[in-house]
Design an enzyme around this catalytic site. Structure first.
Site, short mmCIF file in Angstrom:
data_model
loop_
_atom_site.label_atom_id
_atom_site.label_comp_id
_atom_site.label_asym_id
_atom_site.label_seq_id
_atom_site.Cartn_x
_atom_site.Cartn_y
_atom_site.Cartn_z
N GLU A 20 67.66 38.96 55.68
CA GLU A 20 69.19 39.52 56.11
C GLU A 20 69.78 39.38 54.63
O GLU A 20 71.11 39.53 55.42
CB GLU A 20 70.03 38.28 57.23
CG GLU A 20 69.30 37.06 56.38
CD GLU A 20 67.54 36.20 55.96
OE1 GLU A 20 67.08 37.01 56.15
OE2 GLU A 20 67.53 35.25 55.95
N CYS B 117 61.27 33.58 57.29
CA CYS B 117 60.54 32.23 56.81
C CYS B 117 60.37 30.59 57.31
O CYS B 117 59.43 31.01 57.57
CB CYS B 117 62.50 31.62 55.81
SG CYS B 117 61.96 30.61 54.29
N HIS C 282 64.08 36.78 53.02
CA HIS C 282 65.35 36.20 53.98
C HIS C 282 65.66 38.02 53.39
O HIS C 282 67.11 38.31 52.64
CB HIS C 282 66.49 35.19 53.18
CG HIS C 282 65.56 34.33 53.36
ND1 HIS C 282 66.18 33.27 54.98
CD2 HIS C 282 65.02 33.23 52.63
CE1 HIS C 282 65.63 32.40 54.67
NE2 HIS C 282 65.48 32.58 53.09
N1 GLN Z 1 61.89 24.61 55.31
C1 GLN Z 1 60.73 25.60 55.21
C2 GLN Z 1 60.49 26.26 53.38
O1 GLN Z 1 60.91 25.22 52.97
C3 GLN Z 1 61.49 26.93 55.28
C4 GLN Z 1 62.76 27.39 54.59
C5 GLN Z 1 63.40 28.51 54.78
O2 GLN Z 1 63.21 29.07 55.89
N2 GLN Z 1 64.64 28.78 54.06
O3 GLN Z 1 59.19 26.68 53.29
#
Ligand code: GLN
Length: 544
Positions: A508, A381, A506
């Site tokens: 995980e 992410c 994600h």
């Molecule tokens: N801040 C980034 C976004 O909003 C990544 C979000 C995250 O890592 N969950 O796209």
């Protein structure tokens, strides 16, 4: 429908979530269809707007619900995916009650905590259990008995036990049995007090799970049994374990499964733990040792990255190599030469998700080290977005490149908002959330890791890779290896590197002890290859 309530006394943070997950597992091991519901008595509607420093990681479900991290434990212990209705909060219940009142559903009645709020709680529990097709629902009540916030929930559960009748509900109360003095004497008084508190609201616990540093002696068990009015076989000792995945077996060994099935008039079949035990045996083998550097912003509170930590435990239980996570504060890293030197010796680097400008430079320093020194790297992410920014700066020669989340006026917005997000004002539940289909590039490294060309993965983000930079990325070796159905960049991989992978989603959240996530398994395998430890031969299973 049968219900097992898990409440907590004395203090919070006793591992009620793990106890609840483990008890559910005992029933599942007997072929009983179970599900789990978490009650969070706070007024937030969901965990999405909460700072990870206060409650740890925000866990994302398939349906996009931003939930308490216990939902992650439930999914991992049960090997089942849950939906948002399994996380009840005061915010959600009150919202529903108020909406009903505005519609006129209460037909002129005065709307009150009892019976309307408690009624809504009972209705939700029944509905969720039914929708999950479960014979038994475990209901974990967050917080500590005696908190004002949790009163309506406990009252609703008391009413429910009356409605369901004898033999349909069990109340498991988790308490702390502290030890004091030079001999480490175990003290039962706090448990007695907290059971008294529970009985004052009309709930008689049917089982006490005593947490503490050491196992309870038979004398202490007998004392708790006498004072708290539960049979001795219903006083369970749960001392701290080296792995949370041991807990189901610790409870099983004390007859919790047998006792519960008796209480609830359920068939007591022989429990089945073959895969679970194999996972634990491999986990314990611990050949060699690998150091994985995790570079993030919330490193003082490990719960903020709980699912990543668990994903590595799952890999350890698959490959039998002992994995140590070394935490690096992204903000301090660039100014700490000794941390930089340690990072260079890491066997792999993980940069997890995050928000906001703090710490991004440090994350990029770590990513640069992994990229140029051939250290296996996984960016998740924000970690993936920062890998794109680092590449734009260092390889494409765009020193001011960044995400518009960090600098809205950057001349090189390598990561930016797409049109749909520009119109969003609220912060709650407005990100791109939940399970989305990802189409992988045939022949890419990531497609061969998954062993398929299409996967569903969970998302939680607002910003996206800017398509305007993709041609330059790919002509320098950073290729798009996965996209969403509507064309968003989901995966970037570096051609000339043993393992350099960034994913917008994600992984995980989908790793489980009996099915470790392939991206983590292969990250660790790449680290083993680099260390020239012969990699174990067992292939990872195809990920469900
Ligand atoms: N801040 C980034 C976004 O909003 C990544 C979000 C995250 O890592 N969950 O796209």
């Amino acid at each position: 429908m049968k219900v097992v309530v898990v409440s907590g006394g004395v203090i919070s943070g006793l591992g009620k979530g793990i106890t609840t997950s483990s008890v559910a597992r005992l029933l599942k091991a007997r072929g009983i269809a179970v599900t789990i519901i978490k009650i969070d008595p706070y007024l937030n509607v969901d965990a999405g707007t909460m700072n990870p420093y206060q409650h740890g990681e925000v866990f994302v479900l398939d349906d996009g619900t931003e939930a308490d991290l216990d939902l992650g434990n439930y999914e991992r212990f049960l090997g089942q995916s849950l939906v948002g209705t399994h996380n009840l909060t005061t915010g959600k219940i009150y919202r529903t009650v108020i909406e009903k009142e505005r519609r006129g559903d209460y037909l002129g009645n005065t709307v009150q905590i009892i019976p309307h709020v408690t009624g809504e709680i009972k209705r939700s529990i029944r509905e969720v259990t039914q929708a999950a097709g479960a014979e038994v629902a475990l209901v974990e009540v967050g917080g500590t008995v005696g908190d004002i916030e949790s009163m309506p929930f406990l009252e609703a559960l008391r009413e429910l036990s009356y409605e369901l009748g004898e033999g349909h509900m069990a109340f498991l109360h988790t308490t702390l049995v502290p030890t004091v003095g030079p001999t480490g004497e175990a003290k039962t008084k706090p448990t007695q007090h907290s059971v008294r508190e529970l009985r004052a609201i009309g709930i008689r616990p049917t089982m006490i799970v005593a947490r503490g540093p050491t196992p309870l002696t038979p004398e202490i068990k007998a004392k708790i049994s006498l004072f708290c009015d539960v049979p001795p076989e219903a006083v369970i000792s749960l001392p701290d374990q080296s792995s949370i995945y041991d807990v189901p077996l610790v409870l099983e060994a004390q007859g919790v499964g047998r006792h519960l099935t008796k209480l609830l008039n359920l068939p007591d079949r022989e429990p089945e733990y073959a895969a679970w035990k194999e996972f634990l045996a491999t986990y314990r083998r611990g050949d060699g040792e690998l150091e994985i550097a995790v570079v993030g912003k919330y490193t003082e509170l490990r719960d903020a990255y709980l699912s990543h930590t668990e994903a590595f435990h799952h890999v350890q239980g698959r490959l039998g190599v002992s994995i140590r996570l070394n935490w690096y504060d992204a903000e301090d890293l660039p100014r700490d030469p000794s941390a930089m030197a340690r990072l260079r010796r890491a066997d792999a680097v993980l940069v997890p998700g995050g928000f906001g400008p703090r710490g991004v430079e440090g994350k990029m320093v770590a990513i640069g080290v992994a990229r140029t020194e051939g250290i296996p790297f996984l960016g998740v992410c924000y970690g993936f977005q920062m890998a794109a920014v680092e590449f734009a700066r260092a390889v494409l020669g765009l020193p001011q490149a960044t995400s518009t989340e960090v600098d809205p006026h950057t001349p090189d917005p390598v990561v930016c908002l797409l049109e749909e997000q520009n119109a969003v004002a609220d912060l709650g539940a407005t990100m791109r959330l939940g399970a989305q289909r990802v189409i992988l590039e045939p022949g890419s490294k990531i497609a061969s890791i998954y062993g398929r060309n299409e996967v569903w993965e969970r998302h939680r983000h607002r910003y996206e890779i800017n398509p305007a930079y993709l041609d330059r990325f790919s002509s320098h070796g950073l290729r798009v290896a996965g996209r969403s159905v509507d064309g968003r960049v989901e995966v970037l991989e570096l051609a000339d590197h043993p393992y350099f992978l960034g994913v917008q989603y994600h992984p995980e959240f989908l790793s489980r002890p009996e099915a470790p996530h392939p991206l983590y398994v292969e990250l660790v395998r790449a680290a083993l290859v680099r260390k020239e430890v012969p990699a174990p031969v067992a292939p990872p299973p195809a990920h469900a």
